[in-house]
Design a protein around this motif. Sequence first.
Motif, PDB file in Angstrom:
ATOM      1  N   ARG A   1       0.227 -14.046 -11.357  1.00 26.29           N
ATOM      2  CA  ARG A   1       0.779 -14.897 -10.258  1.00 26.29           C
ATOM      3  C   ARG A   1       1.087 -16.315 -10.997  1.00 26.29           C
ATOM      4  NH1 ARG A   1      -3.500 -15.283  -5.743  1.00 26.29           N
ATOM      5  NH2 ARG A   1      -4.783 -14.781  -7.658  1.00 26.29           N
ATOM      6  N   LEU A   2       2.110 -17.023 -10.700  1.00 29.32           N
ATOM      7  CA  LEU A   2       2.342 -18.271 -11.183  1.00 29.32           C
ATOM      8  C   LEU A   2       1.667 -19.364 -10.066  1.00 29.32           C
ATOM      9  CD1 LEU A   2       6.256 -17.574 -11.948  1.00 29.32           C
ATOM     10  CD2 LEU A   2       4.115 -17.295 -13.390  1.00 29.32           C
ATOM     11  N   ILE A   3       0.412 -19.761 -10.322  1.00 20.87           N
ATOM     12  CA  ILE A   3      -0.386 -20.326  -9.651  1.00 20.87           C
ATOM     13  C   ILE A   3      -1.164 -21.318 -10.707  1.00 20.87           C
ATOM     14  CG2 ILE A   3      -0.513 -18.937  -7.728  1.00 20.87           C
ATOM     15  CD1 ILE A   3      -3.365 -17.825  -8.441  1.00 20.87           C
ATOM     16  N   PRO A   4      -1.873 -22.575 -10.234  1.00 20.56           N
ATOM     17  CA  PRO A   4      -2.727 -23.235 -11.020  1.00 20.56           C
ATOM     18  C   PRO A   4      -3.733 -22.504 -11.657  1.00 20.56           C
ATOM     19  CG  PRO A   4      -1.994 -24.428  -9.264  1.00 20.56           C
ATOM     20  CD  PRO A   4      -1.679 -23.222  -8.836  1.00 20.56           C
ATOM     21  N   LEU A   5      -4.389 -21.602 -11.300  1.00 25.39           N
ATOM     22  CA  LEU A   5      -5.593 -20.915 -11.733  1.00 25.39           C
ATOM     23  C   LEU A   5      -5.041 -20.007 -12.733  1.00 25.39           C
ATOM     24  CD1 LEU A   5      -7.931 -19.778  -8.777  1.00 25.39           C
ATOM     25  CD2 LEU A   5      -8.371 -21.630 -10.479  1.00 25.39           C
ATOM     26  N   LYS A   6      -3.911 -19.716 -13.075  1.00 25.82           N
ATOM     27  CA  LYS A   6      -3.209 -18.848 -14.240  1.00 25.82           C
ATOM     28  C   LYS A   6      -2.781 -19.577 -15.177  1.00 25.82           C
ATOM     29  CE  LYS A   6      -4.097 -14.980 -11.747  1.00 25.82           C
ATOM     30  NZ  LYS A   6      -5.045 -14.033 -12.263  1.00 25.82           N
ATOM     31  N   ARG A   7      -2.779 -20.968 -15.029  1.00 23.39           N
ATOM     32  CA  ARG A   7      -2.314 -21.961 -16.217  1.00 23.39           C
ATOM     33  C   ARG A   7      -1.366 -21.339 -17.075  1.00 23.39           C
ATOM     34  NH1 ARG A   7      -6.807 -25.768 -16.882  1.00 23.39           N
ATOM     35  NH2 ARG A   7      -5.572 -26.467 -18.836  1.00 23.39           N
ATOM     36  N   ASN A   8      -0.073 -21.056 -16.411  1.00 27.32           N
ATOM     37  CA  ASN A   8       1.106 -20.771 -17.085  1.00 27.32           C
ATOM     38  C   ASN A   8       1.624 -21.456 -18.023  1.00 27.32           C
ATOM     39  OD1 ASN A   8       1.241 -20.062 -13.925  1.00 27.32           O
ATOM     40  ND2 ASN A   8       1.039 -18.215 -15.020  1.00 27.32           N
ATOM     41  N   LYS A   9       1.269 -22.965 -17.646  1.00 25.29           N
ATOM     42  CA  LYS A   9       1.984 -23.967 -18.380  1.00 25.29           C
ATOM     43  C   LYS A   9       1.450 -23.902 -19.714  1.00 25.29           C
ATOM     44  CE  LYS A   9       2.751 -28.882 -18.216  1.00 25.29           C
ATOM     45  NZ  LYS A   9       1.898 -29.456 -19.340  1.00 25.29           N
ATOM     46  N   ASP A  10       0.203 -23.709 -19.993  1.00 21.09           N
ATOM     47  CA  ASP A  10      -0.447 -23.593 -21.234  1.00 21.09           C
ATOM     48  C   ASP A  10       0.327 -22.772 -22.075  1.00 21.09           C
ATOM     49  OD1 ASP A  10      -2.487 -24.992 -20.204  1.00 21.09           O
ATOM     50  OD2 ASP A  10      -3.832 -23.838 -20.159  1.00 21.09           O
ATOM     51  N   LEU A  11       0.847 -21.531 -21.918  1.00 17.90           N
ATOM     52  CA  LEU A  11       1.435 -20.778 -22.739  1.00 17.90           C
ATOM     53  C   LEU A  11       3.088 -21.209 -22.882  1.00 17.90           C
ATOM     54  CD1 LEU A  11       1.786 -18.176 -23.896  1.00 17.90           C
ATOM     55  CD2 LEU A  11       2.475 -16.838 -21.730  1.00 17.90           C
ATOM     56  N   ILE A  12       3.551 -21.803 -21.980  1.00 17.56           N
ATOM     57  CA  ILE A  12       5.028 -22.555 -22.072  1.00 17.56           C
ATOM     58  C   ILE A  12       4.716 -23.743 -23.340  1.00 17.56           C
ATOM     59  CG2 ILE A  12       6.702 -23.999 -21.202  1.00 17.56           C
ATOM     60  CD1 ILE A  12       6.206 -22.695 -18.543  1.00 17.56           C
ATOM     61  N   ASP A  13       3.615 -24.406 -23.210  1.00 18.67           N
ATOM     62  CA  ASP A  13       3.566 -25.427 -24.067  1.00 18.67           C
ATOM     63  C   ASP A  13       3.336 -24.858 -25.494  1.00 18.67           C
ATOM     64  OD1 ASP A  13       3.701 -27.527 -22.235  1.00 18.67           O
ATOM     65  OD2 ASP A  13       1.611 -27.418 -21.885  1.00 18.67           O
ATOM     66  N   ALA A  14       2.529 -23.855 -25.717  1.00 15.07           N
ATOM     67  CA  ALA A  14       2.241 -23.364 -27.095  1.00 15.07           C
ATOM     68  C   ALA A  14       3.642 -22.513 -27.524  1.00 15.07           C
ATOM     69  CB  ALA A  14       1.311 -22.131 -26.804  1.00 15.07           C
TER      70      ALA A  14
END
Length: 377
Positions: free
Chosen positions: A209-222
């Motif tokens: 899920r694309l929700i805060p707890l999954k921290r998807n943005k971390d992967l985008i930044d990397a």
Amino acid sequence: MKNKNILILGISLKKGGAERVISLILKKFIKDKSVSIYVVMMEDGVDYDIPSNIKLVTLSKTKKSGIIKLLELPFVAWQVARYIKENNIDLVMSFLYRPNYVNILAHIWGGSHKSIINIRSTTSRYLSEGLPGKVNLFLIRLLFNNSDLIVSNSKGVDEDLKSLMNITTDTKVIYNPVDVELIHSKKNICEDLNFNFKCNVMYIASIGRLIPLKRNKDLIDAFYRIQKTDTNLELIFLGDGILKNSLIEYCVSLGIDKKVHFLGNVKNPFYYLSESDLFVMNSEIEGFPNVLVEAMACGLPVISSDCKSGPREILEEEKYGLLYPVGDVNVLIEKMKYYLYEDIDMDTIRLRSLKRIKSFNINRIMSEFKELFEKVV
């Protein structure tokens, strides 16, 4: 075990780890002539295939706020208690916190059934969730010891619960099952969006899920930082959620929107995994992340955040994959570069992964559930 009526109680059958486990249980136990399976979901929604001869009862088809859902628990428990009595249910096995509360309340209010509750994530998450978190912790303390058995999907989840509560009822750890044969039968079949995988591109996959707890943005930044020196790299997200639009906008602002693909919920994620080169999971909290094991079943090298429960246990420290501290993008980049660019033997990784996931084989796990049913009933 002869002629026992078992009720499976959950929130819904929409995309999710617990929901997938329920669907697998239904497929396995519907063939068992010694039990009759009943299914009650508290909310509408079915994203998984279930046997056609299963009668699914849905208690509510309207969307409600979290507070309303908690306030209506006594009414829902009354509905379930009535259903249990009408169908002579011997055992109720519930998944996730609200269904667990309902299961126990129905038992306390005169139900003669045995109650097994399943917890699928760390209880300590509620310590930081304000008033709703406090209400949930109160209900856990009040109710959980009234169940006949508490099943956790990892040792970490079990230990986390016991660190917060004085648990006096019996507990057991049963890992989530993975249907390796099903995965292998579907991994070369595209049942959804026919995404164009390019031969000269390496693909990084993420599912959830694309929700805060999954921290998807971390992967985008990397990914953003790595792709600056590698034009043959793309990123795929499978799943939907409240952050989808903001994540897409973030990718546009970074100028990588043509390299990052949001494919939404798909019926067969195994096809996309088998066509990818690396799987990354960035969660802040997990219980037992099915997607990590499924990626391993598809032969992918895996990287996961070292969140409180699940990944370290599945990967046995870093024996079967790599871990990085939650939110530490710099370490994540190092781990990603290792799998993407170092000279490693992928065949060895695949063989080691297949060996590890035997511990989660569906037949083995379902045998554990059946033994549990026989013991409790």
